[in-house]
Design an enzyme around this catalytic site. Structure first.
Site, PDB file in Angstrom:
ATOM      1  N   SER A 133     -39.660 -12.037  -0.366  1.00 10.81           N
ATOM      2  CA  SER A 133     -38.757 -10.431   0.077  1.00 10.81           C
ATOM      3  C   SER A 133     -37.509 -10.297  -0.298  1.00 10.81           C
ATOM      4  O   SER A 133     -37.258 -11.009  -1.315  1.00 10.81           O
ATOM      5  CB  SER A 133     -38.990 -11.296   2.363  1.00 10.81           C
ATOM      6  OG  SER A 133     -37.909  -9.905   2.544  1.00 10.81           O
ATOM      7  N   TYR A 146     -34.263 -16.586   8.206  1.00 10.57           N
ATOM      8  CA  TYR A 146     -35.422 -16.139   7.849  1.00 10.57           C
ATOM      9  C   TYR A 146     -35.135 -15.948   6.458  1.00 10.57           C
ATOM     10  O   TYR A 146     -35.456 -16.092   4.886  1.00 10.57           O
ATOM     11  CB  TYR A 146     -35.634 -14.611   8.158  1.00 10.57           C
ATOM     12  CG  TYR A 146     -36.715 -14.139   7.090  1.00 10.57           C
ATOM     13  CD1 TYR A 146     -38.529 -15.221   6.446  1.00 10.57           C
ATOM     14  CD2 TYR A 146     -37.136 -12.926   6.524  1.00 10.57           C
ATOM     15  CE1 TYR A 146     -39.086 -14.432   6.259  1.00 10.57           C
ATOM     16  CE2 TYR A 146     -37.798 -12.478   5.717  1.00 10.57           C
ATOM     17  CZ  TYR A 146     -38.801 -12.857   5.197  1.00 10.57           C
ATOM     18  OH  TYR A 146     -39.824 -12.238   4.852  1.00 10.57           O
TER      19      TYR A 146
END
Length: 250
Positions: A133, A146
């Site tokens: 990501s 995250y």
């Protein structure tokens, strides 16, 4: 006739994983579709001519069974299982959420990779694609656990590439930015209205199929070509914190 190429896609029950499995099947791969929700996997596998394998990547027993089903040779591993939980600040974050995100995004990827590296090497030209990501490369407020987990995944991917150097296995990280899927933001935020607000006004966020196309491209390059890292964002997103909302200017 050359043997059918094989691929494993984890997190294949929805979103990027399901789209990637379909794209690879269209390219001629036999895809082992792995995820926890067997009902969804069976529908996908029937549609694309693949094999459904119930597998929680954080469960060592499930991962071992996945390796048994795959067998002695594998051409492509797409470590896509993962996800985000909440937008807690670091100073007030839910530690259990942090732990779960690390298990899903990092430990699960390591377990699957360890189980399947022998089969990838046996193929003579294996490829590992880890779905990272942009959160794994640039921080943002509210990213918390995250961001930390995806940074760890990025570091693990780079380390793995160094350690496999000289062996016939390519290692790639694909790092998407804003991708609109049916579940990612909903699972993260727990509320459909909040999930919809993430994409409000963004003319064209990425789709799962957009990211799947990058995986297909990487996987079908000549085996001596390795893409270390691919960052892919929608045109409207200039960074993790700068997103144009509204029509794109002429």
């Amino acid at each position: 006739m050359s043997p059918t190429r094989t691929a494993v896609v984890t997190g294949a029950s929805s979103g990027i994983g399901a789209a990637t499995a379909a794209a690879l099947a269209a390219e001629g791969f036999h895809v082992f579709c792995a995820a926890r929700r067997l009902d969804r996997l069976e529908e996908l596998a029937e549609r694309i001519g693949g094999t459904a394998v119930a597998c929680d990547v954080t469960d060592a027993g499930d991962v071992a069974r996945l390796a048994e089903v795959v067998g002695g040779s594998l051409d492509l591993l797409v470590n896509n299982a993962g996800g985000a939980l909440g937008v807690d600040p670091v100073a007030g974050g839910d530690v259990d959420r942090w732990r779960r995100m690390y298990e899903m995004n990092v430990v699960g990827t390591v377990q699957v990779t360890q189980a399947l590296v022998p089969a990838l090497e046996a193929s003579g030209a294996g490829t590992i694609v880890n779905t990272g990501s942009t959160a794994g490369h640039w921080v943002y407020e509210g990213g918390g656990g995250y961001v930390a987990a995806k940074h760890a995944l990025a570091a693990m991917t780079e380390t793995l590439r160094l350690e496999l150097n000289g062996r016939p296995i390519r290692v790639t990280e694909i790092a998407p930015g804003m991708v609109r899927t049916e579940e990612f933001s909903l699972v993260r935020l727990g509320d459909q209205a909040k999930a919809d607000a993430v994409y409000a006004g963004v003319e064209h966020p990425l789709t799962a199929e957009d990211v799947a196309e990058t995986v297909r491209w990487v996987a079908t390059l000549p085996p001596h070509v390795n893409i270390d890292l691919m960052v892919v964002r929608p045109l409207a997103q200039a960074s993790n914190t700068k997103v144009h909302r509204g029509p794109l200017l002429p």
